[in-house]
Motif scaffolding. Structure first.
Motif, PDB file in Angstrom:
ATOM      1  N   ILE A 132     -25.519  16.734  67.492  1.00  0.00           N
ATOM      2  CA  ILE A 132     -24.579  17.361  66.561  1.00  0.00           C
ATOM      3  C   ILE A 132     -23.331  17.790  66.795  1.00  0.00           C
ATOM      4  CG2 ILE A 132     -24.296  19.439  65.463  1.00  0.00           C
ATOM      5  CD1 ILE A 132     -26.779  17.770  64.443  1.00  0.00           C
ATOM      6  N   GLY A 133     -22.296  17.672  67.124  1.00  0.00           N
ATOM      7  CA  GLY A 133     -21.345  17.130  67.170  1.00  0.00           C
ATOM      8  C   GLY A 133     -19.904  17.987  66.417  1.00  0.00           C
ATOM      9  N   SER A 134     -18.605  18.101  67.002  1.00  0.00           N
ATOM     10  CA  SER A 134     -17.927  18.233  65.801  1.00  0.00           C
ATOM     11  C   SER A 134     -16.587  17.353  65.977  1.00  0.00           C
ATOM     12  CB  SER A 134     -17.990  20.147  66.388  1.00  0.00           C
ATOM     13  OG  SER A 134     -17.027  20.523  66.975  1.00  0.00           O
ATOM     14  N   GLY A 135     -15.461  18.394  65.645  1.00  0.00           N
ATOM     15  CA  GLY A 135     -14.134  17.408  66.339  1.00  0.00           C
ATOM     16  C   GLY A 135     -13.796  18.214  67.744  1.00  0.00           C
ATOM     17  N   GLY A 136     -14.609  19.162  68.208  1.00  0.00           N
ATOM     18  CA  GLY A 136     -14.289  19.404  70.030  1.00  0.00           C
ATOM     19  C   GLY A 136     -15.827  18.621  70.717  1.00  0.00           C
ATOM     20  N   GLY A 137     -16.707  17.711  69.664  1.00  0.00           N
ATOM     21  CA  GLY A 137     -17.518  17.658  70.864  1.00  0.00           C
ATOM     22  C   GLY A 137     -18.441  17.868  70.636  1.00  0.00           C
ATOM     23  N   PRO A 138     -19.368  17.935  71.674  1.00  0.00           N
ATOM     24  CA  PRO A 138     -21.021  17.322  71.177  1.00  0.00           C
ATOM     25  C   PRO A 138     -21.171  19.334  71.607  1.00  0.00           C
ATOM     26  CG  PRO A 138     -20.610  15.572  72.882  1.00  0.00           C
ATOM     27  CD  PRO A 138     -19.637  15.955  72.219  1.00  0.00           C
ATOM     28  N   VAL A 139     -22.045  19.688  70.591  1.00  0.00           N
ATOM     29  CA  VAL A 139     -22.379  20.814  70.500  1.00  0.00           C
ATOM     30  C   VAL A 139     -23.816  21.319  70.757  1.00  0.00           C
ATOM     31  CG1 VAL A 139     -21.052  21.579  69.336  1.00  0.00           C
ATOM     32  CG2 VAL A 139     -22.951  21.285  68.292  1.00  0.00           C
ATOM     33  N   GLY A 140     -24.904  20.356  70.852  1.00  0.00           N
ATOM     34  CA  GLY A 140     -26.299  20.521  70.869  1.00  0.00           C
ATOM     35  C   GLY A 140     -27.272  18.852  71.216  1.00  0.00           C
ATOM     36  N   THR A 141     -27.761  19.516  71.845  1.00  0.00           N
ATOM     37  CA  THR A 141     -28.761  17.496  71.590  1.00  0.00           C
ATOM     38  C   THR A 141     -30.834  17.652  72.171  1.00  0.00           C
ATOM     39  OG1 THR A 141     -27.089  16.796  72.833  1.00  0.00           O
ATOM     40  CG2 THR A 141     -28.864  15.469  72.665  1.00  0.00           C
ATOM     41  N   VAL A 142     -31.137  17.474  71.481  1.00  0.00           N
ATOM     42  CA  VAL A 142     -32.908  17.777  71.056  1.00  0.00           C
ATOM     43  C   VAL A 142     -33.268  16.199  71.181  1.00  0.00           C
ATOM     44  CG1 VAL A 142     -32.760  19.898  70.352  1.00  0.00           C
ATOM     45  CG2 VAL A 142     -33.179  18.182  68.392  1.00  0.00           C
ATOM     46  N   SER A 143     -34.726  16.593  72.021  1.00  0.00           N
ATOM     47  CA  SER A 143     -35.157  14.302  71.272  1.00  0.00           C
ATOM     48  C   SER A 143     -36.883  15.605  71.222  1.00  0.00           C
ATOM     49  CB  SER A 143     -35.293  14.038  72.645  1.00  0.00           C
ATOM     50  OG  SER A 143     -34.088  13.723  73.286  1.00  0.00           O
ATOM     51  N   VAL A 144     -37.170  14.450  70.373  1.00  0.00           N
ATOM     52  CA  VAL A 144     -38.524  14.470  70.029  1.00  0.00           C
ATOM     53  C   VAL A 144     -39.626  13.222  70.566  1.00  0.00           C
ATOM     54  CG1 VAL A 144     -40.227  14.574  67.791  1.00  0.00           C
ATOM     55  CG2 VAL A 144     -38.121  16.095  68.255  1.00  0.00           C
ATOM     56  N   VAL A 145     -40.298  13.301  71.641  1.00  0.00           N
ATOM     57  CA  VAL A 145     -41.446  12.028  71.232  1.00  0.00           C
ATOM     58  C   VAL A 145     -42.958  12.583  70.851  1.00  0.00           C
ATOM     59  CG1 VAL A 145     -42.687  10.627  72.671  1.00  0.00           C
ATOM     60  CG2 VAL A 145     -40.692  11.738  73.827  1.00  0.00           C
TER      61      VAL A 145
END
Length: 708
Positions: free
Chosen positions: A443-456
């Motif tokens: 998830i990103g905004s005008g200010g850059g990424p704000v969060g990352t998750v992964s699912v296997v």
């Protein structure tokens, strides 16, 4: 204080310059009066009070002025010394001399001729009698000299010839018109007999600058309106200058003028007249400057008082009566609230006393500062104000007051550039399909990424394997808020199904409402391996948005935030400077500058592209406005697709029918407004919903301006 009187030197009607006419005893008379450039002096009353003074001269041993006082009885004393601080002390124990007591003292110089410096000579009120007083006043010889066959009084004048014209002798003129010279040994010789009351006396240096008066005695004949020059042989010439002389003195360098009754003028005022004559006229109180210009004598009126007796020049300085300071100007610079206004006063003191100043900024009658020596000061009004400031100037004893108009203009408040509209949401990634396949969501905004998750993907229910990025503050004015899901099957463990499909869901949850977006990744279709949702923030219908704006005002104004959310609903809130109630008018005080943060919550119940207008106003009519746009739509199965398209085809981050997204419409906004996602209009201006024009609206009534 005597104000300078400007009078052109008078001429005597019917008499040409240097035209002789007969005088008794073989003398001749002439008049010579020619206008000269105007000069005036400022006379200041002497502070010390005397009882009927008459004669005055410089007393060199004490560096004081000696005066004859207590006319006409001479009681309890005849003479006093006056110190620079005004203190009066008796000079000798002599008393009881009646009539007008005129005096002469001996000063040091090349022509003392046996006289002792500081010795005082005086008439006694007895015809022909001259008394001598020792320099310290301790002894008196009375009589010192009795002039033979003299029937006149020394109410005429006495002068010790310090200019070496008559060998330094004491020169005496009497009330019957006799002119005498007396040596230091007391030998008296009559020089001339003019048969008129003579008064006022000096000798004239034998220098060409004095023309026909050089090297002679100069004596006044008040009744005849003459100044007589008298040579050593007794020849006398009457000069009718339009003055009835009471006394005549040579103007001396670096010496102060004192004249009875009793005025002073410091030496600086006589600089251009040194070496010339000053002549006093008793009745009418005029004081004249007389000068030989090479062909004639010129006269110029210097000042006028009630009446003159005798006068002298002396290096001593007597205390003058204190005069109040004079304010020549007082002004205030134009000002605005919250910024310093300069007050400046210009003042002079006739006595040259140092001045101090104090200030009443709001004219309420209370002095806001103590006295200081600064003639300028700055003061900051916290609100617009029209009134008068006051200043008081003092020399330590007397004061002067003045007021000056003050105008302090209002300044519109300013909106900070970080206006926000935030929703608190959770974003969840759910993956189904073939096991061991993995998906990463950023998830990103005008200010850059704000969060990352992964699912296997592993065996089991997809609901048990979903992951959530919780507590995202999604600001609609600082987006777009993109979601990017990446599928990387090439490095997954082999599961025997290389062509398998992997469905995925991104769910946006806020305030109990949920929007779910869907996409299917396919191993054999690489173009499906990246899924981008361009703006999640458009899917916030029904989610409360917290609008926040911060404003500052240089003054102490109450500030009102008025929101129009573009869906028919508005909200307004006022912040009082004192936290209690409305700011009174006028109110130049209060807390300033002020900074206020306003926060309000709004919920859009349906999708659309909404124009949000925030008007920030102060309590004096100043206004600043900003126009923003909010795009929201329902993004579930009812209409939105997997890349963030609303049901009506509006795409997050795009432009629909020339309406703007949540950023300020930039295609038609002037260049100065197009660089920011949104921009507050300059103070005092308002722009329309499309931000195509800006109209300046001054906060003060009656003025307006426009801006393209």
């Amino acid at each position: 204080m005597i104000l300078p009187l400007l009078v052109v030197a008078m001429t005597i009607p019917g008499r040409a310059a240097l035209v002789p006419f007969p005088v008794e005893n073989g003398g001749s008379s002439s008049t010579s009066v020619t206008p000269s450039p105007l000069t005036t002096i400022t006379l200041t009353p002497i502070a010390t009070q005397f009882n009927n003074p008459i004669g005055i001269d410089h007393h060199e041993p004490s560096n004081q002025v000696v005066m004859s006082v207590n006319w006409a009885t001479g009681e309890p004393r005849n003479f006093e010394l006056v110190a620079p601080d005004g203190t009066r002390t008796p000079f000798s124990n002599i008393h009881g001399f009646t009539d007008e007591v005129k005096i002469a003292t001996v000063r040091s110089g090349p022509c003392q001729a046996g006289f002792t410096v500081g010795t005082l000579f005086t008439g006694t009120g007895v015809p022909g009698v001259i008394a001598r007083i020792a320099p310290d006043g301790s002894s008196v010889m009375n009589p010192w000299v009795t002039l033979p066959n003299e029937g006149g009084l020394m109410r005429g004048s006495l002068f010790q010839d310090r200019y070496c014209v008559f060998g330094g002798d004491l020169i005496v003129v009497t009330t019957v018109g006799n002119v005498w010279r007396v040596t230091s040994a007391g030998s008296a010789t009559r020089i001339a007999q003019l048969n008129t009351h003579l008064e006022g006396l000096t000798t004239v240096p034998n220098a060409s600058k004095y023309g026909p008066w050089a090297g002679k005695i100069l004596a006044g004949a008040e009744d005849q309106g003459c100044l007589y020059d008298i040579d050593a042989g007794g020849t006398a010439t009457c000069w009718a200058l339009g003055i009835n002389p009471e006394d005549v003195d040579l103007i001396l360098a670096d010496e102060n003028f004192y004249g009875v009754d009793l005025w002073g003028a410091d030496a600086s005022q006589w600089t251009g007249m040194v070496g010339d004559f000053t002549v006093a006229q008793e009745m009418g109180g005029t004081l004249w400057h007389v000068r030989w210009n090479g062909t004639a004598f010129t006269t110029n009126l210097l000042a006028t008082v009630g009446q003159w007796e005798h006068m002298t020049f002396s290096p001593a300085r007597l205390p003058t009566k204190n005069a109040a300071p004079e304010i020549t100007s007082f002004s205030a610079s134009p000002g605005i609230e919250g910024a310093p206004v300069t007050l400046a006063v210009a003042a002079t003191d006739p006595d040259g006393d140092p001045l101090t100043y104090r200030w009443d900024f709001d004219g309420d009658g209370t002095w806001d500062t103590p006295f200081s020596d600064a003639p300028t000061i700055t003061y900051t009004w916290g609100d617009d104000w029209i009134g008068a400031a006051r200043v008081e100037v003092t020399d330590g004893a007397l004061t002067a007051l003045a007021s000056a108009p003050v105008t302090v203009g209002n300044v519109a408040p300013t909106l900070h550039s970080d206006i926000t509209a935030k929703a608190l949401v959770d974003v969840t990634l759910r993956v189904a399909g073939e096991k061991w396949h993995d998906v990463t969501l950023t998830i990103g905004s005008g200010g850059g990424p704000v969060g990352t998750v992964s699912v296997v993907r592993s065996p089991g229910s997809p609901d048990d394997q979903r992951v959530t990025i919780a507590g995202i503050e999604m600001d609609l004015f600082h987006g777009p808020w993109s979601a990017r899901a990446e599928y990387t099957p090439a490095d997954d463990p082999v599961n025997g199904q290389i062509w398998g499909a992997t469905p995925a869901w991104i769910t946006v949850n806020g305030a109990g409402l949920s929007v779910r977006l869907h996409h299917t990744f396919n191993v054999r279709q690489p173009e499906t391996w990246t899924w981008t949702v361009e703006d999640l923030s458009v899917f916030l219908v029904g989610v409360p948005l917290t609008f926040e704006a911060v404003a500052t005002d240089p003054g102490s104004d109450d500030l009102t935030f008025s929101w129009d959310f573009g869906d028919g609903r508005t909200v307004s809130r006022t912040y009082f400077n004192d936290g209690v109630g409305p700011d009174p008018f006028p109110s130049p005080g209060g807390v300033f500058p002020v900074q206020v943060a306003d926060e309000t919550t709004h919920l859009y119940e349906s999708g659309g592209n909404f124009t949000v207008i925030l008007n920030l106003t102060d309590d004096d009519g100043g206004i600043t406005s900003v126009v923003l746009h909010v795009l929201v739509c329902n993004g579930d199965a009812e209409g939105s697709d997997s890349v963030g398209h609303c049901a009506d085809g509006v795409r997050a981050g795009g432009v629909h029918h020339h309406e703007s997204d949540h950023r300020m419409y930039s295609e038609t906004v002037p260049a100065s407004f197009a660089s920011d996602p949104y921009r507050a209009v300059p103070p005092g201006a308002i722009i329309d919903a499309r931000a195509e024009e800006a109209f300046a609206r001054d906060s003060l009534p009656g003025t307006a301006a426009s801006r393209p």
